[in-house]
Design a protein around this motif. Structure first.
Motif, mmCIF file in Angstrom:
data_model
loop_
_atom_site.group_PDB
_atom_site.id
_atom_site.type_symbol
_atom_site.label_atom_id
_atom_site.label_comp_id
_atom_site.label_asym_id
_atom_site.label_seq_id
_atom_site.Cartn_x
_atom_site.Cartn_y
_atom_site.Cartn_z
ATOM 1 N N ASP A 1 52.854 36.254 33.850
ATOM 2 C CA ASP A 1 52.974 36.081 35.273
ATOM 3 C C ASP A 1 52.856 37.677 36.513
ATOM 4 O OD1 ASP A 1 53.028 33.059 34.374
ATOM 5 O OD2 ASP A 1 54.110 33.857 33.370
ATOM 6 N N TRP A 2 54.069 38.339 35.596
ATOM 7 C CA TRP A 2 54.151 39.190 37.049
ATOM 8 C C TRP A 2 52.892 39.813 37.614
ATOM 9 C CZ3 TRP A 2 53.289 44.431 35.768
ATOM 10 C CH2 TRP A 2 53.538 45.091 35.237
ATOM 11 N N LYS A 3 52.011 40.002 36.391
ATOM 12 C CA LYS A 3 50.679 40.944 36.631
ATOM 13 C C LYS A 3 50.327 39.936 36.692
ATOM 14 C CE LYS A 3 50.174 43.905 32.364
ATOM 15 N NZ LYS A 3 49.719 43.926 31.091
ATOM 16 N N ILE A 4 49.864 38.475 36.500
ATOM 17 C CA ILE A 4 48.895 37.557 37.731
ATOM 18 C C ILE A 4 49.384 37.897 39.540
ATOM 19 C CG2 ILE A 4 47.974 35.756 38.008
ATOM 20 C CD1 ILE A 4 48.681 34.777 35.286
ATOM 21 N N LEU A 5 51.005 37.414 38.830
ATOM 22 C CA LEU A 5 51.671 37.942 40.573
ATOM 23 C C LEU A 5 51.175 39.236 41.613
ATOM 24 C CD1 LEU A 5 54.843 35.719 39.799
ATOM 25 C CD2 LEU A 5 53.370 34.717 41.058
#
Lengths: 194, 626, 170, 301
Positions: free
Chosen positions: B577-581
């Motif tokens: 998720d942090w990569k998506i954000l």
């Protein structure tokens, strides 16, 4: 709620009599058994409500002691002690004679519902009068075939003790000595029989 | 003259050891690394010495003594491996196994069973018991969660004692006596306890086993991950055990300050909701239909739509997202999109109250050190964090007066003026009441008054700390008049785009019919979520992310303790998720170059200094540091 | 070439032919493999067999002891619970999935040693050849003993074929 | 008349007379007596089990220490006395301690009630001065062995005590002397066995009693008595195996001194002493695959 009002009042009174309601469990069980002749799971739950204790605790205590019956049996409870001192004086033969006379096996009830016959390895406390049997919490000692016949004759017509005696106010219940803890008296067949 | 101390020195197997008075022989031996076998003894319960496994020789005592129940005395000489002890250990194991079915191959405990281990270590190679064994029904359902196998039970009383001493429910009890003794519930009714899972965990044999874990795996096949329970804001430490990338069970991972070694059934049995089925790809709505695309395409599409809406974007994050993700998401919204509309309340009405630092002023373990604890809201608070009940019951046993009240006025009366330390425990929804009660109590009592509010979600506390709300920035920084609107007001504030970030099926975005209609009218809905959700129909961009048990990061529990979570199952099929954000932010032109969550955390702790603990996992309690 | 050799030529020729023809009457030592197979010693360790009881129920309870005993980790077992509708083994538990990677297996027989129910033994078949490595992953259906003829139509069939969704560990 | 009613009546009379209740006989001292009925568990003879039972729990013994005198009923200091002690008290109060101490032997003063059962002509309860020879109890007071038979063995102190033989007849009835002879005076229940008695059967009945009365709290007692009862059944009914007596002895080792309370210990004493003195009878049962005494059983008298 199936217990009589007097019994409930007794249970409540017992709960007040002891420093902890827990102590009233055994007197309460006696009161119920005295009213009904046995203590069902339903009554256990009812005792639990009156004493404000978890029902599992009541069952735990009641199933530990061998004198509380969990299901209706015959009107009269005949228990033959087969512990060593009675055994020395012929308890096995007494038991066999009773089984023959009544036409049932130990642990069963006669067809007319008059007598439930049991045997127990638990000493009933009358070694001096062996062989003995306990009839509705009263002792019959120094048994002979004639005495046994006479007792059975009487029991066939007498009503059950709990139908005769009404519970007194707060008095310990009537009864002389142990109802036995034989296999048949244990609650519910949880064990899978082999 | 001998100096009177609280220490005693004794000898165990020839080695001298000094321990505090009131220590059991068992623990003194443990200190020396000498293992004494036990079944019934449990460090959190009163000694009962029923299994008789731990008998040892003590000089000057004629009989063997139970090491689990005898306290040390100065000059005591204990021997744990003499011939007599060994012969007896052999004997007692023979007794225990006499009527044990020895069905280890089909028993779930096989491989992690103390009875099995101790039989190998101390027991006889063969039994002399050649009678038919006692038989009971196998696998009797004790409830919808637990199965009971009475054949395997060694009657150590641990479960019944848990029921009496730890949870206080007294639901399990011993029934019958002597050789017929069994454990059971009243009249074989289904057990209703919320803490049954602990019975299976403390059972030293396979008598109490979990239904969900039944025959799932052998313990040696499990991949064990130390992480945090996703159930609630308590932050209980768990071992997540998975096999072949499927979660098999959660087990307690003792943290004395948080869970005291116990879990509740809600948390323990929540893992099946996290099971990932199949592979999922990002989707973008084109001409009304969702089409599978690559992550880059989807992130670009999301960025494009969000840029259009700009400050008219609102962001919602699940209170189960990690601190790192919340921090990034918060930056994405505030810095990149320049919108102040952030919220994490799960229902539309729950957004109004936000936590304050002082709402975590009472650490969980300190409940035991209060003299009065007010549980404002009673069972409702317990339902929000069930393990709290075990802590409160433990405190009660230690003499703390716990008042379960529903009414602030009654609460005020319940506490006498001479109270030294008063704790108020309540849920977030009752914050205004708690605040006024605390004020009144502080004037009434002599001692301190502290409060502990239970937020929603495993990271509700973290979300507030990191400023994931409309009113305050990270670290409760003032927004200088640039405060945004809360979720109920988004429609009125003219929000045109919505970025929803779900992180756990247990704490997802719950929309009423009315709110759904509003969302349907929005021009952009970006949905980042770990598994198919009812909101998929409304989304324009779907970005599959990871669920709580699949990601690494930190979460903050109700008392402000920052704890690390680790991926228990591998979800390589979807992106972090942090990569998506970060990807969305980069697509929007931001220059973010985080390489891993730890770098995010480093940035985060610069923005929120209270999170700058020397080591993650140590306390970062807000009231002390902010 | 000495004259003597020329003279003895036919003799040598005859001698050689005698040797040749002698083998015509000797017993044959070659076996027409694969049509005919050589018997193997009783304790030979060939491909594994999963056994059944006489009533057709599987002996394997899915305890995974073979898998943990296996020194090369070529066995994967997953267990499931017997239900009244689907009874596969006599106890509570049966092997839902039982797979052996025959290429990785070293035929040491430790699985056989470990088995508490004598459910797995090493069989007589040693000639394992095929044209793709995937075909060497023997699933439960490949390993199970056939049902006794008398039970073939009445007995409960073995559980559903092993699910292959789960990634293999080898 | 059932004893509970007798006691209840006695208590009511005492209360009416002012012997118990508030302000006893104007002394300012309050004391009351409450009759609490048990419900059939031998284990409640153990003092802590008795207290647990009084508190309404299962009558399981508790850990000692703390001893009841420190922390007993409801966590308060408690003195537990048995009926024998209480029954002796009025006489000592009435006649003075010197009168009581003048009776008996130097180590066992006063009198004691002995309950004699089994194969004697006149079974029953006999109160005798401590130190009276066992021979006198059995042959004078008990009228000798019934049917003119001879004595095989006797058990001097109740269900758990070790067996004694005719050679011990001249031992005095007091604690020390009986202990020296290899048994214990225990509860004072004398069980007499004649020459036709199957000692294995007696031990079997006693072990079954302990199996029935074990509370199930600790492993050695719960499992051990069950196992022993199975073994005795097997030997008595002709299915014994050659190693069984030794197995019984070894189990005795693992139970005695290892169980939670003395009930488990006590269950092993009689069987072990019997194996010591009558091992040949065990062997006979096992070799002949039947009880050698079965044929001589008495019919109902």
């Amino acid at each position: 709620m199936s217990l009589r009002k007097e019994t409930v009042a007794m249970i409540r009174e017992y709960a007040r009599r002891y420093p902890s309601a827990q102590s009233a469990i055994i007197p309460a069980l006696w009161a119920v058994q005295h009213e009904q002749g046995y203590v069902t799971a339903e009554s256990l739950a009812e005792i639990a409500t009156h004493l404000e204790l978890p029902p599992s605790l009541i069952e735990s205590t009641s199933s530990f002691y061998s004198m509380f019956l969990t299901r209706p049996e015959g009107r009269h409870d005949v228990v033959i002690c087969v512990n060593a001192p009675c055994g020395l004086r012929g308890a096995d033969e007494v038991l066999a004679y009773c089984e023959r006379t009544l036409g049932i096996r130990a642990g069963q009830t006669t067809q007319d519902g008059a007598i439930t016959l049991r045997s127990t390895p638990e000493c009933l406390g009358a070694c001096g009068g062996a062989p003995m049997m306990q009839v509705d919490h009263r002792f019959e000692e120094n048994l002979t075939s004639e005495r046994i016949d006479a007792v059975f004759e009487r029991l066939r017509t007498e009503p059950a003790p709990h139908e005769v005696v009404k519970p007194k106010a707060v008095a310990p219940v009537k009864g002389e000595k142990a109802r036995s803890g034989v296999e048949g008296a244990r609650p519910r067949a949880r064990r899978t029989q082999k | 003259m001998a100096v009177v101390t609280d220490q005693v020195t004794l000898t165990v197997d020839g080695q001298s050891v000094t321990v505090a008075k009131g220590t059991l022989i068992l623990d003194a031996a443990k200190k020396l690394g000498i293992e004494i076998p036990i079944f019934c003894s449990h460090p959190k319960m009163e000694p009962v010495a029923v299994c008789r496994m731990c008998l040892v020789e003590v000089e000057k005592m004629p009989k063997l003594q139970p090491a689990c129940a005898v306290y040390v005395m100065d000059g005591m000489v204990v021997r744990t491996r003499t011939e007599q002890v060994q012969r007896y250990q052999n004997g007692v194991l023979e007794f225990l196994l006499a009527n044990h079915p020895l069905d280890c191959p089909i028993c779930d405990k096989g491989g992690e069973c103390p009875l099995q281990d101790q039989t190998y270590t101390y027991g006889p190679g063969a039994s002399r018991y050649d009678f038919p064994k006692k038989h009971f029904d196998k696998a009797v359902p004790l409830s919808d969660k637990i199965l009971l196998d009475r054949e395997r039970c060694v009657l150590c009383w641990r479960c019944t004692r848990f029921s009496a001493e730890i949870s206080g429910e007294r639901e399990l009890a011993l029934i019958q006596r002597g050789k017929d003794t069994i454990i059971g519930t009243f009249n074989d009714q289904p057990a209703r306890s919320e803490y049954q899972g602990n019975w299976t965990e403390i059972c030293p044999v396979g008598a109490l086993t979990s239904r969900q874990y039944r025959f799932i795996s052998r313990p040696w096949d499990l991949d064990r991950t130390a992480t945090i329970c996703p159930g609630c804001s308590m932050g209980c430490n768990v071992h997540a055990d998975a096999r072949h990338n499927r979660l098999g069970r959660f087990q307690a991972r003792e943290n004395l300050a948080v869970d005291d070694g116990w879990l509740c059934d809600f948390g323990r049995y929540s893992f099946p909701s996290f099971q990932r089925e199949g592979i999922e790809r990002p989707r973008v709505r084109r001409d009304g239909r969702l089409e599978e695309v690559s992550y880059e395409e989807a992130m670009a599409a999301a960025a494009q739509s969000l840029r259009r809406a700009g400050p008219a974007t609102a962001g919602w994050a699940s209170p189960a997202a990690t601190n790192e993700e919340l921090f990034l998401f918060q930056r994405l919204l505030r810095e990149v999109l320049a919108t102040p509309h952030l919220d994490h309340g799960r229902g539309r009405g729950e957004a109004a109250t936000a936590l304050e630092p002082d709402d975590a002023a009472l650490p969980i373990a300190d409940l035991e050190r209060c003299d009065h604890v007010l549980l404002l809201g009673g069972q409702a608070v317990i339902d929000a964090a069930p393990v709290l009940h075990l802590r409160l019951f433990k405190s009660e046993r230690k003499g703390v007066r716990v008042h379960r009240v529903d009414d602030a006025r009654a609460a005020l009366e319940a506490v006498p003026a001479e109270a030294q330390a008063v704790g108020i425990v309540s849920s977030l929804g009752r914050k205004p009441e708690v605040d006024s009660l605390q004020g009144k109590l502080a004037r009434k009592v002599k001692g301190s008054v502290r409060r502990l509010l239970v937020p929603d979600g495993p990271n509700g506390r973290g979300a507030t700390d990191l400023g994931f709300g409309p009113g305050r920035g990270p670290g409760y920084a003032s927004l200088d008049g640039k405060a945004g609107r809360a979720r109920p007001d988004w429609e009125a504030a003219g929000v045109r785009a919505l970025y929803l970030f779900e992180a756990s099926p247990l704490h997802d975005f719950q929309a009423s019919g009315e709110e759904r209609e509003w969302i349907q009218r929005l021009e952009t809905v970006v949905l980042q979520r770990p598994r198919p959700s009812p909101l998929d129909d409304l989304a324009h961009v779907i970005l599959p992310g990871r669920a709580f048990v699949e990601k690494a990061g930190t979460v903050t529990n109700m008392e402000g303790r920052v704890q690390r979570i680790r991926p228990a199952i591998d979800a390589a099929v979807v992106r972090d998720d942090w990569k998506i954000l970060q990807g969305v932010a980069q697509a929007l032109g931001a220059d973010w170059r985080y390489r891993d969550p730890d770098e995010v955390f480093a940035d985060l702790s610069r923005a929120v200094p209270a999170y700058r603990a020397d080591r993650i996992g140590e306390r970062a309690l807000w009231s002390e540091r902010a | 070439m000495p004259l003597r050799d020329v003279a003895l030529g036919p003799y040598y020729l005859l001698k050689a032919m005698a040797t040749t023809f002698k083998h015509n009457v000797r017993p044959v030592v070659t076996i027409e493999y694969p049509e005919r197979q050589k018997p193997v010693p009783p304790r030979a360790r060939g491909r594994h067999i999963l056994h059944r009881y006489a009533d057709g129920l599987e002996k394997c309870v899915g305890c995974e002891l073979c898998a943990i005993a296996c020194p090369v980790g070529c066995i994967v077992v997953e267990a499931a619970e017997n239900t009244p509708e689907l009874r596969v083994s006599p106890g509570e538990r049966y092997a839902k999935r039982y797979e052996i990677n025959l290429l990785r297996c070293i035929y040491c027989g430790l699985c056989e040693e470990a088995c508490p129910y004598d459910a797995i033994t090493m069989g007589p078949r040693y000639d394992l050849a095929d044209d793709h490595p995937d075909k060497f992953i023997a699933v439960k259906e490949d390993l199970l003993e056939p049902l006794p003829a008398s039970l073939a139509d009445t007995a409960v069939p073995s559980a559903a074929p092993s699910a292959q969704k789960i990634p293999r560990k080898w | 008349m059932p004893q509970t009613e007798l006691l209840e009546t006695a208590l009511e009379e005492a209360r009416a007379a002012g012997y118990i209740g508030r302000n006893v006989l104007g002394s300012g001292f309050d004391v009351d007596v409450l009759l609490h009925r048990g419900a059939g568990a031998y284990i409640c003879g153990e003092e802590t089990a008795l207290l647990t039972s009084l508190e309404g729990y299962r009558g399981e013994p508790r850990l000692k220490p703390p001893f009841p005198a420190v922390k007993g009923l409801y966590g308060k200091p408690t003195v537990v006395n048995n009926v024998e002690t209480l029954a002796t008290l009025p006489h000592i109060v009435r006649n003075g301690p010197d009168w009581f101490a003048a009776m008996g032997t130097p180590t066992g003063k006063g009198t004691r009630v002995w309950c004699m059962s089994g194969h004697v002509n006149r079974p029953g309860n006999y109160e005798l001065e401590m130190g009276t020879p066992i021979r006198e109890l059995i042959y004078e007071h008990g009228g000798g062995i019934w049917k003119g038979r001879s004595l095989k063995a006797f058990q001097p102190g109740g269900a758990s005590m070790m067996v004694l033989l005719p050679e011990h007849l001249d031992v005095g009835l007091d604690f020390d002397a009986i202990a020296k002879a290899g048994s214990m005076a225990g509860a004072g229940a004398m069980m007499v066995m004649d020459e036709t008695t199957c000692i294995v059967d007696v031990a079997r009945r006693l072990v079954k009693f302990f199996e029935h009365e074990s509370c199930g709290k600790c492993t050695p007692c719960r499992e051990g008595t069950y196992w022993m009862a199975n073994l005795f059944d097997r030997i008595e009914f002709g299915e014994g195996k050659p190693g069984d007596p030794d197995l019984l002895l070894d189990m005795g080792y693992n139970i005695d001194g290892r169980s939670f309370c003395p009930l488990g210990d006590a269950s092993t004493w009689f069987p072990r002493s019997v194996i010591k003195y009558f091992r040949d009878e065990f062997e006979q049962h096992i070799v002949e695959k039947a009880c050698p005494f079965r044929g001589e059983r008495e019919a109902v008298a």
